[in-house]
Design a protein around this motif. Sequence first.
Motif, PDB file in Angstrom:
ATOM      1  N   ALA A 383       0.860  -1.270   0.091  1.00  0.00           N
ATOM      2  CA  ALA A 383      -0.036   0.083   0.012  1.00  0.00           C
ATOM      3  C   ALA A 383       0.684   1.313  -0.111  1.00  0.00           C
ATOM      4  O   ALA A 383       1.907   1.232   0.441  1.00  0.00           O
ATOM      5  CB  ALA A 383      -0.738   0.017   1.325  1.00  0.00           C
ATOM      6  N   TYR A 384       0.256   2.283  -0.440  1.00  0.00           N
ATOM      7  CA  TYR A 384       0.954   3.527  -0.388  1.00  0.00           C
ATOM      8  C   TYR A 384       0.434   4.136   1.123  1.00  0.00           C
ATOM      9  O   TYR A 384      -0.890   4.300   1.314  1.00  0.00           O
ATOM     10  CB  TYR A 384       0.271   4.452  -1.277  1.00  0.00           C
ATOM     11  N   LYS A 385       1.279   4.413   1.907  1.00  0.00           N
ATOM     12  CA  LYS A 385       0.898   4.922   3.265  1.00  0.00           C
ATOM     13  C   LYS A 385       1.168   6.420   3.805  1.00  0.00           C
ATOM     14  O   LYS A 385       0.683   6.704   4.818  1.00  0.00           O
ATOM     15  CB  LYS A 385       1.478   3.864   4.368  1.00  0.00           C
ATOM     16  N   HIS A 386       1.975   7.058   3.050  1.00  0.00           N
ATOM     17  CA  HIS A 386       2.369   8.390   3.581  1.00  0.00           C
ATOM     18  C   HIS A 386       1.258   9.423   3.237  1.00  0.00           C
ATOM     19  O   HIS A 386       1.124   9.608   1.891  1.00  0.00           O
ATOM     20  CB  HIS A 386       3.667   8.867   2.985  1.00  0.00           C
ATOM     21  N   VAL A 387       0.737   9.985   4.167  1.00  0.00           N
ATOM     22  CA  VAL A 387      -0.592  10.898   4.158  1.00  0.00           C
ATOM     23  C   VAL A 387      -0.125  11.910   3.165  1.00  0.00           C
ATOM     24  O   VAL A 387      -1.057  12.350   2.153  1.00  0.00           O
ATOM     25  CB  VAL A 387      -0.923  11.225   5.208  1.00  0.00           C
ATOM     26  N   PRO A 388       0.878  12.918   3.369  1.00  0.00           N
ATOM     27  CA  PRO A 388       0.962  14.087   2.539  1.00  0.00           C
ATOM     28  C   PRO A 388       1.246  13.831   1.231  1.00  0.00           C
ATOM     29  O   PRO A 388       0.940  14.435   0.230  1.00  0.00           O
ATOM     30  CB  PRO A 388       2.469  14.712   3.155  1.00  0.00           C
ATOM     31  N   LEU A 389       1.927  12.694   0.698  1.00  0.00           N
ATOM     32  CA  LEU A 389       2.247  12.439  -0.685  1.00  0.00           C
ATOM     33  C   LEU A 389       0.895  12.193  -1.370  1.00  0.00           C
ATOM     34  O   LEU A 389       0.883  12.290  -2.487  1.00  0.00           O
ATOM     35  CB  LEU A 389       3.275  11.433  -0.783  1.00  0.00           C
ATOM     36  N   MET A 390       0.135  11.256  -0.860  1.00  0.00           N
ATOM     37  CA  MET A 390      -1.047  10.750  -1.260  1.00  0.00           C
ATOM     38  C   MET A 390      -2.021  12.061  -1.513  1.00  0.00           C
ATOM     39  O   MET A 390      -2.940  11.862  -2.411  1.00  0.00           O
ATOM     40  CB  MET A 390      -1.790   9.737  -0.276  1.00  0.00           C
ATOM     41  N   GLU A 391      -1.921  13.100  -0.707  1.00  0.00           N
ATOM     42  CA  GLU A 391      -2.749  14.422  -0.802  1.00  0.00           C
ATOM     43  C   GLU A 391      -2.338  14.938  -2.329  1.00  0.00           C
ATOM     44  O   GLU A 391      -3.156  15.410  -2.853  1.00  0.00           O
ATOM     45  CB  GLU A 391      -2.541  15.193   0.520  1.00  0.00           C
ATOM     46  N   GLU A 392      -0.933  14.753  -2.590  1.00  0.00           N
ATOM     47  CA  GLU A 392      -0.464  15.289  -3.806  1.00  0.00           C
ATOM     48  C   GLU A 392      -0.654  14.383  -4.899  1.00  0.00           C
ATOM     49  O   GLU A 392      -0.720  15.084  -6.128  1.00  0.00           O
ATOM     50  CB  GLU A 392       1.003  15.530  -3.644  1.00  0.00           C
ATOM     51  N   TYR A 393      -0.826  13.209  -4.914  1.00  0.00           N
ATOM     52  CA  TYR A 393      -0.902  12.188  -5.758  1.00  0.00           C
ATOM     53  C   TYR A 393      -2.172  11.332  -5.429  1.00  0.00           C
ATOM     54  O   TYR A 393      -2.169  10.062  -5.160  1.00  0.00           O
ATOM     55  CB  TYR A 393       0.282  11.522  -6.023  1.00  0.00           C
ATOM     56  N   THR A 432     -10.204  11.449   6.766  1.00  0.00           N
ATOM     57  CA  THR A 432     -10.071  12.672   6.620  1.00  0.00           C
ATOM     58  C   THR A 432      -8.973  13.294   5.583  1.00  0.00           C
ATOM     59  O   THR A 432      -8.828  14.291   5.147  1.00  0.00           O
ATOM     60  CB  THR A 432      -9.645  13.426   7.943  1.00  0.00           C
ATOM     61  N   ASN A 433      -8.398  12.039   4.918  1.00  0.00           N
ATOM     62  CA  ASN A 433      -7.538  12.387   3.991  1.00  0.00           C
ATOM     63  C   ASN A 433      -7.558  11.195   2.781  1.00  0.00           C
ATOM     64  O   ASN A 433      -8.250  10.269   3.095  1.00  0.00           O
ATOM     65  CB  ASN A 433      -6.036  12.425   4.665  1.00  0.00           C
ATOM     66  N   VAL A 434      -6.951  11.651   1.637  1.00  0.00           N
ATOM     67  CA  VAL A 434      -6.815  10.718   0.712  1.00  0.00           C
ATOM     68  C   VAL A 434      -6.338   9.071   0.975  1.00  0.00           C
ATOM     69  O   VAL A 434      -7.071   8.154   0.676  1.00  0.00           O
ATOM     70  CB  VAL A 434      -6.110  10.951  -0.491  1.00  0.00           C
ATOM     71  N   MET A 435      -5.180   9.092   1.668  1.00  0.00           N
ATOM     72  CA  MET A 435      -4.749   7.819   1.976  1.00  0.00           C
ATOM     73  C   MET A 435      -5.600   7.216   3.045  1.00  0.00           C
ATOM     74  O   MET A 435      -6.049   5.600   2.769  1.00  0.00           O
ATOM     75  CB  MET A 435      -3.360   7.906   2.821  1.00  0.00           C
TER      76      MET A 435
END
Length: 465
Positions: A383-393, A432-435
Amino acid sequence: MRQRIVRYVSSLVRWLSTMKYLNRWIVLVLDLSLSLLSAIVSYLLVLAFLQIQFNRGELYRFVCFALGAGLLIQLVFKLYRGIIRHASIQEASRLLAALFCKELILLIAILLYSGFSSQWLAIVLLDLLISFFLVISVRALLVSIYFTLVGGNLNGNRLLFIYGTDNHSIALINWVRSGALHPYVAVGLLSTDMSQSGLRIGGLPVFAISTPDSFRKLLTHVRLQTVMFPDYATVQHERNRFVEVCLQSNIELLVAPPVELLDNPEKAREHMREIKIEDLLGREQISINMDEISSVLKEEVILVTGAAGSIGSEICRLLASIRVKQLILFDNAETPMHDLRLEIQDRYPMQSFVPIIGDVRIKSRLEFVFTKYVPTVVFHAAAYKHVPLMEEYPCEAIRTNVDGTRKLADMSVLHSVKRFIMISTDKAVNPTNVMGASKRIAEMYVQSLSFKIDEARGKTQFITT
């Protein structure tokens, strides 16, 4: 010649720095030498002040009386048995009482031999003052030399900082200095009171820290290996400020024993404990029944996706430790996969495993793995798990966390996998976020397969954790 002297001095310093305490007979000879010096100085000073003619025989008798009285008091009070570096105010008062008794015996001996005179009374009183000054000064000097040598010889020792500046913390300084906590050496105090910054307490500098950022900044300037907290309540209070920073920085954390046990080194050491990450859970630690896990999984072919990641690699280590039938490592990260492969080969040479480079988003790659190796249990940790990066992508989060999970779950159903364990996250709860949202969608899809009762579901048991 000069080099020989330097080597001799260096070896002497090393020897002194490793000594636990001075030999009691050395202390006895030292105290008697100070008594001899004090008697001579007192006699000469009084004679010079009163302008009395010097009498060598009289001085010899007085010195013999002083040495005899000093030796008697040493044997009665056993002052030579005390460890000098542990000296306290109580020890100083005991020394004063012993010296007073010595002077009283000396005065009685003089009166019996030559009768009373103001000259001898002045000599005895002056001898009391000079003796006390010399004994205290020499002991203070020895303590200072000892801690200077120990402080400068830190090789092999662990540098210890004590949290707090209250009486308990000060008592801990003396306890650590006594050598009861070898190889730890107290080198500083930590305080949240910014007004104490730059102060010295018990000879140690105080470092003021008020926020986690200020603590991290301190770590870049100060070599900090161990922090000792006075009690467990302080650990809980500072859990979110400093304790987590210490654990992240691999700094050892200790909880000190109760202050009333410090006089008993063995009991104090028994009651001192190291703080582990599980101490901060706020609940009882969950125990894992490894025998039960082994009995369920040992004969299975297990596929771990995201095998080279932080969670996936730990799952692989656990499975390799119980030696499952075959372990299939699946990840798209080449370098971490290579490192994991070497680790398993080294630590678990009897474990059968296959490292596979692949992506859960590619259906054909998944089909290859399931067709060739026929896994019976799947641990899905990719999985992709890093919240800030997933907000960008956000698209990448959906492709991997949602579509990748869907393809893997469908493939598990198609090939009649016994168990499918999806590793999720707390961020999927009211996301509350994309991830978090992508992981929640993946959970919902897996749950839908779990609840769907028809031929397509087959016998796969779906578990989300």
